[in-house]
Design a protein around this motif. Structure first.
Motif: not given
Length: 84
Positions: A1-9
């Motif tokens: 989940x954290x990786x997806x947020x970083x990618x999105x950001x």
């Protein structure tokens, strides 16, 4: 989940960078300020921008950021795999 947020950001920051290039500098819509500063490095304004951007990113461990951004644009690395 954290990786997806970083990618999105990261995607949002790149989009804002491209928007700034288009709106503020009358640039191409799909080009970041970093890539443009490398592409137009012969012009003094963009040479100054390149030096400032590379200095800032060197603090984060990416000392040749603008050249890398330009090469990424040339290789279309920023696109998802199915669009390359």
């Amino acid at each position: 989940m954290k990786a997806r947020i970083v990618f999105w950001l990261l995607q949002v920051l790149i989009a804002l960078d491209q928007l700034a290039n288009a709106l503020l500098f009358f640039g191409w819509a799909d080009e970041t300020i970093s890539a443009r500063s490398w592409r137009q490095r012969e012009k003094w304004q963009w040479r100054v921008a390149r030096c400032a951007i590379d200095w800032l990113f060197a603090l984060l461990g990416d000392s040749n950021h603008c050249e890398g951004a330009y090469q990424s644009e040339q290789q279309r690395s920023q696109l998802p795999g199915e669009l390359r």
